[in-house]
Write a protein that holds these residues in place. Structure first.
Motif, mmCIF file in Angstrom:
data_model
loop_
_atom_site.group_PDB
_atom_site.id
_atom_site.type_symbol
_atom_site.label_atom_id
_atom_site.label_comp_id
_atom_site.label_asym_id
_atom_site.label_seq_id
_atom_site.Cartn_x
_atom_site.Cartn_y
_atom_site.Cartn_z
ATOM 1 N N MET A 152 60.945 54.771 53.924
ATOM 2 C CA MET A 152 61.407 53.838 52.884
ATOM 3 C C MET A 152 60.406 52.689 52.733
ATOM 4 O O MET A 152 60.281 51.858 53.633
ATOM 5 N N GLN A 186 57.399 63.386 52.555
ATOM 6 C CA GLN A 186 58.846 63.536 52.378
ATOM 7 C C GLN A 186 59.474 62.180 52.012
ATOM 8 O O GLN A 186 60.237 61.603 52.775
ATOM 9 N N ARG A 188 61.876 59.300 50.685
ATOM 10 C CA ARG A 188 63.355 59.271 50.690
ATOM 11 C C ARG A 188 63.904 58.109 49.883
ATOM 12 O O ARG A 188 65.036 57.679 50.088
ATOM 13 N N ASP A 189 63.094 57.558 48.983
ATOM 14 C CA ASP A 189 63.574 56.415 48.195
ATOM 15 C C ASP A 189 63.909 56.820 46.766
ATOM 16 O O ASP A 189 63.985 55.976 45.872
ATOM 17 N N GLY A 190 64.141 58.128 46.557
ATOM 18 C CA GLY A 190 64.546 58.586 45.231
ATOM 19 C C GLY A 190 63.373 58.885 44.299
ATOM 20 O O GLY A 190 63.575 59.311 43.173
ATOM 21 N N ASP A 191 62.152 58.652 44.765
ATOM 22 C CA ASP A 191 60.948 58.943 43.976
ATOM 23 C C ASP A 191 60.185 60.034 44.727
ATOM 24 O O ASP A 191 59.688 59.790 45.826
ATOM 25 N N ARG A 234 65.167 68.637 49.253
ATOM 26 C CA ARG A 234 65.100 67.175 49.260
ATOM 27 C C ARG A 234 63.776 66.662 48.684
ATOM 28 O O ARG A 234 63.724 65.537 48.183
ATOM 29 N N VAL A 237 63.888 65.751 44.867
ATOM 30 C CA VAL A 237 64.572 64.514 44.457
ATOM 31 C C VAL A 237 64.118 63.294 45.252
ATOM 32 O O VAL A 237 64.532 62.171 44.981
ATOM 33 N N GLY A 238 63.245 63.517 46.229
ATOM 34 C CA GLY A 238 62.763 62.387 47.030
ATOM 35 C C GLY A 238 63.865 61.720 47.835
ATOM 36 O O GLY A 238 63.970 60.502 47.897
ATOM 37 N N GLN A 239 64.698 62.557 48.473
ATOM 38 C CA GLN A 239 65.797 61.992 49.286
ATOM 39 C C GLN A 239 65.779 62.545 50.710
ATOM 40 O O GLN A 239 65.543 63.689 50.894
#
Ligand code: ZN
Length: 239
Positions: A152, A186, A188-191, A234, A237-239
């Motif tokens: 993040m 990978q 995980r901030d939605g981008d 994942r 979607v960048g999650q």
């Protein structure tokens, strides 16, 4: 001088290659990798090879450490554990030897580089909030600390708390910062685009860069290599 800090590649060769291509094109002076070169993705050896070739230094990440075995995997979730065992079976002895020798912390002048947190780096704590940031500021002296681990992107200022700006000028004479560079392989901030930072030491300017890469290709290869499908999903979607 400008240096790039990358982290959490997680065996995603497409993402790493795209990021290093941009860094080369921008004539960045050097690249530091904060670790988690492997784990989750389909290309552990290719990623270690490329990091060895292109990064001046690389730190130990928790997935790198776990891939060396025979350590405990109890704190990993099922997907992570499965991919670590998969990775362990495939890493060449040369790449295992490289990972084995990675340091937990590097201090260079005003800068401290670590995968998880400067306080007890081998315990893999996260820095999610200002309380955790303060514990870590108190543990070291450097004004600028680069971390990864949570995937993040965020900046903790000792004076002003947590914030995020794609481009910001730091004041290392009067404040201190913990910069989470985000994840190359990978996010995980939605981008879904690969994340890393470039720091200009003369201007004290910090810039977050997002790079589009062939997510679909990595997605397909995760499925082909029979890694958990969730790890492919994942990425989209960048999650
Ligand atoms: Zn990671």
């Amino acid at each position: 001088m400008r240096f790039a800090v990358i982290s959490d590649i997680h065996s995603n060769f497409e993402a790493l290659n795209a990021v290093l291509g941009y860094i080369h094109q921008e004539k960045i002076d050097k690249v530091i990798c904060l670790g988690d070169v492997v784990g989750y993705g389909p290309h552990p050896n290719q990623c270690v090879d490329l990091v060895k070739e292109r990064c001046e230094r690389c730190l130990m990440g928790n997935h790198d450490y776990a891939a060396l075995g025979p350590g405990d995997l109890y704190y990993f979730n099922d997907y992570a554990r499965e991919s670590i065992l998969w990775t362990r079976r495939r890493l060449t002895k040369y790449n295992l030897a490289y990972l084995e020798n990675l340091p937990f912390t590097i201090i260079d002048d005003l800068y401290l580089f670590v995968h998880s947190s400067p306080l007890l780096p081998e315990e893999w704590h996260y820095i999610f909030d200002e309380v955790e940031a303060k514990e870590n500021f108190d543990a070291v002296e450097q004004p600028l600390i680069f971390v990864g681990h949570s995937h993040m992107p965020v900046i903790f200022s000792e004076q002003n708390g947590a914030f995020f700006e794609p481009q910001t000028t730091l004041d290392l004479n009067h404040d201190r910062y913990i910069v989470n560079v985000g994840s190359v392989g990978q996010p995980r901030d939605g981008d879904p685009r690969a994340s890393f930072v470039i720091f200009d030491t003369d201007l004290q300017q910090l810039q977050y860069v997002r790079i589009q890469y062939d997510v679909e290709k990595t997605f397909q290869e995760i499925l082909q290599k029979e890694l958990p499908a969730f790890l492919a999903m994942r990425l989209l979607v960048g999650q």
